[in-house]
Design a protein around this motif. Structure first.
Motif, short mmCIF file in Angstrom:
data_model
loop_
_atom_site.label_atom_id
_atom_site.label_comp_id
_atom_site.label_asym_id
_atom_site.label_seq_id
_atom_site.Cartn_x
_atom_site.Cartn_y
_atom_site.Cartn_z
N HIS A 1 -7.82 2.67 13.59
CA HIS A 1 -7.07 1.97 12.54
C HIS A 1 -6.03 2.90 11.90
O HIS A 1 -4.90 2.49 11.63
N LYS B 1 -2.05 2.28 11.68
CA LYS B 1 -1.31 2.27 10.41
C LYS B 1 -0.12 3.22 10.47
O LYS B 1 0.96 2.91 9.96
N GLN C 1 3.79 2.14 10.17
CA GLN C 1 4.70 2.75 9.19
C GLN C 1 5.97 3.27 9.87
O GLN C 1 7.07 3.06 9.39
N ALA D 1 -3.56 -5.73 14.30
CA ALA D 1 -4.26 -4.64 13.61
C ALA D 1 -5.73 -4.58 13.99
O ALA D 1 -6.42 -5.59 13.98
#
Length: 179
Positions: free
Chosen positions: A76, A80, A84, A105
Motif C-alpha cells: 500500500h 501511495k 503521489q 488501490a
C-alpha cells in the motif's frame, strides 16, 4: 494522446519523470531517502512512457509485489508513493490523468500490536542498566515510543502529564501534529 482537446506529446517514461520529480521533492533528507527507496520499486514500470501507462500496468505491478509476499501495508505504501508521483505529473501537465486510481488501490493492511506481558517487562527492567530500564518503563506504562522516552527531559515531566517535544535524544519531532 488527444483527450477533450488536450494534447500531450511526450515520450517521457515513468523512470525519467521520477528522476525529475525527486529533484523537486524538497522534504527532510530522511523523507527523501524513503521516497527514493519506494521509487526504486517502480522499476517494472520505469520504461513505460507516461502517456502509455495504464491502470492495468499498475494492477499487474501490484500483483507482482503481492507475489513477493510483502506485507499489505508495504504494498500500500508503494502504491501511495506511485499515486503521489503520478498526481504531480498531472499537476505539471506531463500526464493527462492519473492511472493510479482509487479503484486499483491495494488494502492498507493492519498493524500487529504486540503487548508484552507485565512480568516480561519487569524482568527486562530488573536486568537492564538504569537509563535503559527507565526508558522501558516509560515505553510500556506511559505509552511512549523508545525514541520519545530517550528524548524526554525532566523539564517536560509534570505531576500528571508528560510533554513529548523531542525524540531519540535531541531530534525534533517531524511535525507540530506529533506534539
Amino acid at each position: 494522446k488527444v483527450t477533450v482537446g488536450t494534447h500531450i506529446d511526450s515520450t517521457m517514461t515513468l523512470g525519467q519523470w521520477c528522476d525529475e520529480w525527486i529533484r523537486g521533492y524538497g522534504r527532510r533528507p530522511s523523507t527523501v531517502r524513503t521516497a527514493r527507496s519506494k521509487i526504486a520499486r517502480f522499476s517494472p514500470l520505469a520504461d513505460i512512457a507516461l502517456r502509455d501507462l495504464k491502470t492495468s500496468h499498475i494492477r499487474q505491478w501490484l500483483v507482482e509485489l503481492r507475489d513477493e509476499e510483502l506485507a499489505e501495508s508495504y504494498v500500500h505504501a508503494m502504491y501511495k508513493q506511485l499515486r503521489q508521483v503520478l498526481a504531480d505529473a498531472v499537476e505539471d501537465k506531463v500526464l493527462i490523468d492519473n492511472p493510479a486510481t482509487t479503484k486499483a488501490a491495494p488494502p492498507a493492511g493492519g498493524k500487529d500490536h504486540i503487548v508484552v506481558p507485565d512480568a516480561d517487562v519487569w524482568a527486562a527492567v530488573n536486568t537492564a542498566p538504569a537509563p535503559l530500564a527507565n526508558m522501558i518503563l516509560l515505553a510500556r506504562f506511559a505509552g511512549l515510543r523508545f525514541g520519545e522516552a530517550h528524548g524526554l527531559r525532566w523539564a517536560n515531566v509534570g505531576t500528571d502529564s508528560i510533554a513529548v517535544v523531542e525524540q531519540r535524544g535531541g531530534a525534533k519531532l517531524k511535525t507540530t501534529a506529533s506534539k
